[in-house]
Design a protein around this motif. Sequence first.
Motif, PDB file in Angstrom:
ATOM      1  N   ALA A  80      -8.553  -3.255  -0.280  1.00  0.00           N
ATOM      2  CA  ALA A  80      -7.487  -3.001  -1.043  1.00  0.00           C
ATOM      3  C   ALA A  80      -7.520  -3.207  -2.525  1.00  0.00           C
ATOM      4  O   ALA A  80      -6.866  -2.408  -3.214  1.00  0.00           O
ATOM      5  N   TYR A 121      -8.207   2.793   0.939  1.00  0.00           N
ATOM      6  CA  TYR A 121      -6.995   2.495   1.379  1.00  0.00           C
ATOM      7  C   TYR A 121      -7.055   2.704   3.014  1.00  0.00           C
ATOM      8  O   TYR A 121      -6.447   1.982   3.762  1.00  0.00           O
ATOM      9  N   ASN A 129       0.725  -1.225  -0.100  1.00  0.00           N
ATOM     10  CA  ASN A 129       0.037   0.049  -0.144  1.00  0.00           C
ATOM     11  C   ASN A 129       1.100   1.204  -0.066  1.00  0.00           C
ATOM     12  O   ASN A 129       0.152   2.394  -0.247  1.00  0.00           O
ATOM     13  N   TRP A 184       0.170  -2.091  -5.726  1.00  0.00           N
ATOM     14  CA  TRP A 184      -0.914  -2.415  -4.773  1.00  0.00           C
ATOM     15  C   TRP A 184      -1.656  -3.731  -4.793  1.00  0.00           C
ATOM     16  O   TRP A 184      -1.552  -4.664  -3.833  1.00  0.00           O
ATOM     17  N   PHE A 239       0.585   3.758  -2.965  1.00  0.00           N
ATOM     18  CA  PHE A 239      -0.398   4.787  -3.058  1.00  0.00           C
ATOM     19  C   PHE A 239      -0.171   5.967  -2.407  1.00  0.00           C
ATOM     20  O   PHE A 239      -0.302   7.067  -3.169  1.00  0.00           O
ATOM     21  N   TYR A 240       0.457   5.843  -1.309  1.00  0.00           N
ATOM     22  CA  TYR A 240       0.836   7.010  -0.393  1.00  0.00           C
ATOM     23  C   TYR A 240       1.901   7.667  -1.220  1.00  0.00           C
ATOM     24  O   TYR A 240       1.975   9.045  -1.171  1.00  0.00           O
ATOM     25  N   GLY A 251      -9.417   0.230  -3.959  1.00  0.00           N
ATOM     26  CA  GLY A 251      -8.551   1.205  -3.774  1.00  0.00           C
ATOM     27  C   GLY A 251      -7.596   1.013  -4.771  1.00  0.00           C
ATOM     28  O   GLY A 251      -7.252   2.000  -5.537  1.00  0.00           O
ATOM     29  N   ASN A 253      -8.759   6.724  -1.660  1.00  0.00           N
ATOM     30  CA  ASN A 253      -8.290   7.152  -0.363  1.00  0.00           C
ATOM     31  C   ASN A 253      -9.327   6.337   0.804  1.00  0.00           C
ATOM     32  O   ASN A 253      -8.720   6.075   1.982  1.00  0.00           O
TER      33      ASN A 253
END
Length: 473
Positions: free
Chosen positions: A130, A162, A29, A233, A32-33, A133, A159
Amino acid sequence: MTSPPVTKEDTPQAQGRERRGWYWYDWANSAFYTTIISVFLGPYLIPIAKTAACEQDFASMPADACARDFDTLTTGQLGFVDVLGFDIRPAAYFGLILTVSTLLQIVLLPVVGALADHTGRKRQLLGGFAYVGALATLGLFFLEGDRYLLGGGLFILANVAYGASIVVYDSFLPQISTPAERDKVSSRGWAFGYLGGFLLLALNLGLYLFRDDFRVSEGMAVRICMMSAGLWWAIFTIIPLLTLRNRPVPAHESTALRSVGGSFRQLGRTISELRRYPGTLLFLVAYLIYNDGVQTVIGNSAPYASEALKLDKDVQIKAILMVQLVAFGGALLLGALARRFGTKRVVLASLLVWTLIVVMAVFLAEGAELQFYGLAFAIAIVLGGTQALSRSLYSHVIPRGKEAEYFSLLQISDKGSAFIGSLTITLAVQFTNSYRIAIVSLVVFFVIGFLMLLAVNLPKAIRQAGNEVPEHL
């Protein structure tokens, strides 16, 4: 409190396998961030919103000329985009969708936590959120032209999903580690996530910087990078889904509708129950406040670099890449310091560093790349440790069997969920059109959070929750 009997699945060997699988979701993950929130989406989405404003207010001008002179052209009632009937400045649009997604998380994440504990199907819920997202992130490949609303909608969905997946993910921590292992396991998970984020961002950096050699435009390169975060992800989520396992829970309603209804009732009992754990409540509020500051700094670092410091995307990507690599060591370093000096002391010291970072950010000169890199290095040292050690501390002050519910309350203010902070930034930019003015206010979050955490009596709070007090706090 009497500990439950140790089963074959709870042996050290079995827990070791689960821990290794658990680390991989942080790896998955983090893409994504880092790629979406920290680097590409904000600086890419704001110009798309500006394009839409140009088409609306300056249709007779060439698009390139309008984009170049946008800040000088947009005065009075010009230079806004329509978002559900509201006139929003393009520079404030990313902050707006971050705020909206956070508000939705505040409403939904506690229910997600209650549902996870109520049904016991944590592995299935982790996978479901997951992949929702990841698919929404893949959809960002189609973000181009003036499709700012498409980008906003996909980001909000991604988001929220997530955040929901992190609630379930965090709730595994007390189940796969003993109290004495929490700091180490939590810090390793966070460090592994930074390593994964670094690797994907390094690949994306290569594509973006050498896009001409690959014969792709800048916009296409950004879109491919954003799409890669969704693929990363989705692919690496497979590993924790194969290794983590559900724990048995008391009998509950069998249908999905009744489970959701039962989750709402259980959530209400949990919130009411917080009054029995004043130390847990005080820690939760302290974390919510200082983590608002942390997440607002992270979520707005790329827009701040582009709008206030006028640094191009190459500098931003290199800085974030450095943050990911240094934060890997920073998380492990702060974890080691916590084992020597105490977890609470190390978190308090990190909040002092965050305060200095925010103050220094205000005085960075436009185009000052070296200053920006220096500030990013300081952020990297304390970033992972602050969050990993806070997660570890919190795991000690929650009652057994309600991990997901209590972690959902923590997640409200966790990654990408800085509602008050992001709203503060959005309003400041909306009314002043200045990121420098907005960033000053974040000092308050770290100062108040520091004082409240200082007031928490952790040993007492841990005993109130019925848990074992670890040696190092």
